[in-house]
Design a protein around this motif. Structure first.
Motif, PDB file in Angstrom:
ATOM      1  N   VAL A 170       0.841  -1.205   0.000  1.00  0.00           N
ATOM      2  CA  VAL A 170       0.000   0.000   0.000  1.00  0.00           C
ATOM      3  C   VAL A 170       0.872   1.250   0.000  1.00  0.00           C
ATOM      4  O   VAL A 170       0.601   2.230  -0.705  1.00  0.00           O
ATOM      5  N   GLY A 171       1.942   1.217   0.811  1.00  0.00           N
ATOM      6  CA  GLY A 171       2.855   2.358   0.866  1.00  0.00           C
ATOM      7  C   GLY A 171       3.489   2.659  -0.479  1.00  0.00           C
ATOM      8  O   GLY A 171       3.635   3.829  -0.868  1.00  0.00           O
ATOM      9  N   MET A 172       3.861   1.599  -1.216  1.00  0.00           N
ATOM     10  CA  MET A 172       4.473   1.802  -2.531  1.00  0.00           C
ATOM     11  C   MET A 172       3.473   2.383  -3.524  1.00  0.00           C
ATOM     12  O   MET A 172       3.812   3.241  -4.353  1.00  0.00           O
ATOM     13  N   ILE A 173       2.223   1.934  -3.453  1.00  0.00           N
ATOM     14  CA  ILE A 173       1.171   2.494  -4.311  1.00  0.00           C
ATOM     15  C   ILE A 173       1.008   3.989  -4.038  1.00  0.00           C
ATOM     16  O   ILE A 173       0.960   4.817  -4.959  1.00  0.00           O
ATOM     17  N   LEU A 174       0.916   4.342  -2.755  1.00  0.00           N
ATOM     18  CA  LEU A 174       0.718   5.748  -2.383  1.00  0.00           C
ATOM     19  C   LEU A 174       1.908   6.606  -2.796  1.00  0.00           C
ATOM     20  O   LEU A 174       1.735   7.743  -3.258  1.00  0.00           O
ATOM     21  N   LEU A 175       3.117   6.069  -2.648  1.00  0.00           N
ATOM     22  CA  LEU A 175       4.307   6.807  -3.075  1.00  0.00           C
ATOM     23  C   LEU A 175       4.272   7.045  -4.588  1.00  0.00           C
ATOM     24  O   LEU A 175       4.608   8.132  -5.065  1.00  0.00           O
ATOM     25  N   GLY A 176       3.858   6.027  -5.337  1.00  0.00           N
ATOM     26  CA  GLY A 176       3.730   6.182  -6.786  1.00  0.00           C
ATOM     27  C   GLY A 176       2.699   7.239  -7.156  1.00  0.00           C
ATOM     28  O   GLY A 176       2.915   8.043  -8.078  1.00  0.00           O
ATOM     29  N   LEU A 177       1.576   7.267  -6.430  1.00  0.00           N
ATOM     30  CA  LEU A 177       0.542   8.275  -6.691  1.00  0.00           C
ATOM     31  C   LEU A 177       1.078   9.680  -6.443  1.00  0.00           C
ATOM     32  O   LEU A 177       0.813  10.613  -7.215  1.00  0.00           O
ATOM     33  N   VAL A 178       1.842   9.853  -5.348  1.00  0.00           N
ATOM     34  CA  VAL A 178       2.407  11.167  -5.023  1.00  0.00           C
ATOM     35  C   VAL A 178       3.408  11.601  -6.085  1.00  0.00           C
ATOM     36  O   VAL A 178       3.400  12.753  -6.546  1.00  0.00           O
ATOM     37  N   LEU A 179       4.276  10.683  -6.502  1.00  0.00           N
ATOM     38  CA  LEU A 179       5.270  11.022  -7.533  1.00  0.00           C
ATOM     39  C   LEU A 179       4.590  11.395  -8.851  1.00  0.00           C
ATOM     40  O   LEU A 179       5.084  12.230  -9.605  1.00  0.00           O
ATOM     41  N   GLY A 180       3.458  10.754  -9.125  1.00  0.00           N
ATOM     42  CA  GLY A 180       2.720  11.062 -10.348  1.00  0.00           C
ATOM     43  C   GLY A 180       2.104  12.458 -10.341  1.00  0.00           C
ATOM     44  O   GLY A 180       1.774  13.009 -11.400  1.00  0.00           O
TER      45      GLY A 180
END
Length: 500
Positions: A170-180
């Protein structure tokens, strides 16, 4: 009749001299990186994205697709001969394939893997062609609310199917969303999360991100590995399986093909999930389950068929809905956007040569791969003797040149290096980078469709549950979350991660 005319157009496009050459290049590269452990299709495609700038869109996608499904073929070679999977989906093949090689049946194992892969690839491509038109027609019924719900389902699916800790996924998904979200807001024109750095106002370069967390990180991780290989090549030239082998592996290959065809279309699915699921199924169904782990030919045929079928049907949601089902498909989205092509149902009508040419090229590629893998197995075995300490510096140099050539900007190279270190740390702490990349690709799309849906509904969030398709997708998302939250499932995820 419409399907036949579409396929005729596809073969006319795919059989042009230029596209045949690029299909061959893709298949060769795919086999090569499948044979060489430490490199995978995601790493290689990330490295080659800059090269696609100078190619025709059809040729570029045909080559990248050939790398993806070609790696599934090549990965089985080292898995069987060296017990060192060249690709993550070949981990299961190594279990019984290597034991067959130790018993002097390496040739039969390689032939079984090649034949199963070929049959599965051909069938899965047929399914892709058959499902393309109905899925595209369904996609035209999607509005912003449906697309938003579908992307939520895709991200949750990536979390569910990731190995290891649920919280880390979940943390990796959220980090990807923020970077996007880094870059300039399309609606207001305001810079977001750029921290005053002018280069970040255009957002983080997709190629830099992909090459950093996959290419550079993979190189750093593999430098730590000691080179120790025990190769079993006796019996390699005796490729033709016996009648008993055919009787045993054909049903297993058929079941693996069917399973991989379905799982490949799921969010977060693809070759790796399909191969693991097929091995589990074969072990439960077989009357010779005691042979699994000791050289059961079904343990080679089922997973190899499943991973190739899964690799090819993962193109279904990409080409028809514009949604990547796994990390390689996310890279394919990047390759399409490089050429100003918006993936989705409109590709079929606006660029039918590309759409059907890519599908037809998969049959051509599968035929090439069966020729490349079996007769040339001796060549692939010799490649295993190349010291990796000589390969990695060369790969690193080409990566830096490729990243720099996109915008002629050294800032992108520094970003790639920083993300490479981050990707290495992710791997060390058991955090898969694939969900991050999916979040990075889907994040801006989710934001855009969320805004459109709320604009059309005048700010009413009920629009997401009032529309039947959107409601169905959200219900499916909740079911997935409920399943993964079960204590037994969580325990099994942790155990599987510890085993790998």
């Amino acid at each position: 009749m419409e399907l036949l005319s579409n396929l005729a157009l596809g073969f006319e496009t795919a059989l042009s001299l230029q596209n045949v050459i690029y299909a061959l290049v893709g298949c060769l590269l795919g086999t090569l990186i499948g044979v060489l452990p430490g490199l995978g299709p995601s790493t290689t495609i990330a490295m080659l994205l800059p090269i696609t700038y100078s190619l025709e869109p059809v040729s570029a996608l045909i080559m990248l697709a050939g790398i993806y499904y070609g790696a599934q073929y090549g990965g089985s070679t080292t898995a069987i001969l060296v017990n060192l999977p060249g690709e993550s989906s070949s981990v299961v093949t190594a279990i019984d394939g290597y034991q067959m090689a130790r018993k002097g049946r390496a040739g039969a194992a390689l032939a079984t893997a090649g034949i199963s892969s070929f049959l599965a690839g051909c069938f899965a491509t047929l399914v892709l062609a058959a499902f393309a038109v109905p899925m595209a027609e369904l996609a035209f019924k999607f509005g912003p609310a449906e697309y938003f719900s579908l992307m939520v389902l895709g991200l949750v699916g990536a979390v569910v199917l990731a190995s290891g800790s649920l919280l880390k996924a979940v943390g990796m998904i959220l980090l990807g969303l923020v970077l996007g979200l880094v870059g300039t807001d399309v609606n207001s024109g305001t810079a977001r999360y750029s921290f005053g750095v002018p280069e970040l106002t255009d957002g983080i370069n997709f190629v830099a991100l992909a090459m950093g967390i996959f290419g550079f990180a993979e190189i750093i991780a593999n430098v730590e590995q000691r080179e120790h290989r025990e190769t079993f090549t006796s019996g390699v030239m005796k490729l033709f399986p016996t009648k008993d082998d055919f009787r045993r592996f054909i049903p297993a290959a058929a079941r693996g093909t069917a399973l991989g065809t379905v799982l490949g279309m799921l969010p977060g699915g693809g070759a790796t999930l399909s191969s693991f699921a097929s091995y589990t199924l074969e072990k439960k169904l077989s009357s010779r389950s005691h042979e699994f782990g000791h050289g059961a030919i079904e343990g080679v045929a089922g997973p190899e068929a499943a991973n190739n079928a899964g690799a090819q049907t993962s193109f279904v949601p990409l080409l028809t809905l514009g949604i990547p089902s796994n990390v390689v498909m996310a890279l394919m989205v990047g390759a399409m956007t490089i050429h100003n092509i918006q993936p989705g149902p409109q590709v079929m009508t606006s660029n039918p040569e590309l759409f059907w040419g890519l599908i037809a090229s998969m049959w051509i590629g599968n035929a090439m791969l069966i020729v490349l893998n079996l007769p040339l197995v001796g060549l692939w075995v010799k490649l295993l003797k190349v010291p990796y300490r000589l390969l990695y510096p060369a790969i690193l140099v080409f990566c830096c040149i490729g990243v720099y050539s996109i915008n002629n900007n050294t800032f992108d190279v520094f970003v790639t290096a920083a993300l490479g270190v981050a990707g290495y740390l992710f791997a060390r702490f058991g955090m898969e980078p694939a969900p991050l990349l999916l979040g990075f690709v889907l994040g801006p799309m989710m934001e855009e469709n969320l805004r459109r849906a709320l604009l059309l509904s005048r700010g009413d969030f009920a629009t997401f549950v009032e529309r039947p398709i959107s409601l169905g997708l959200l219900i499916a998302t909740l079911i997935l979350l409920a399943v993964v939250a079960l204590p037994a499932v969580k325990k099994r995820r942790e155990e599987a991660f510890q085993e790998t």
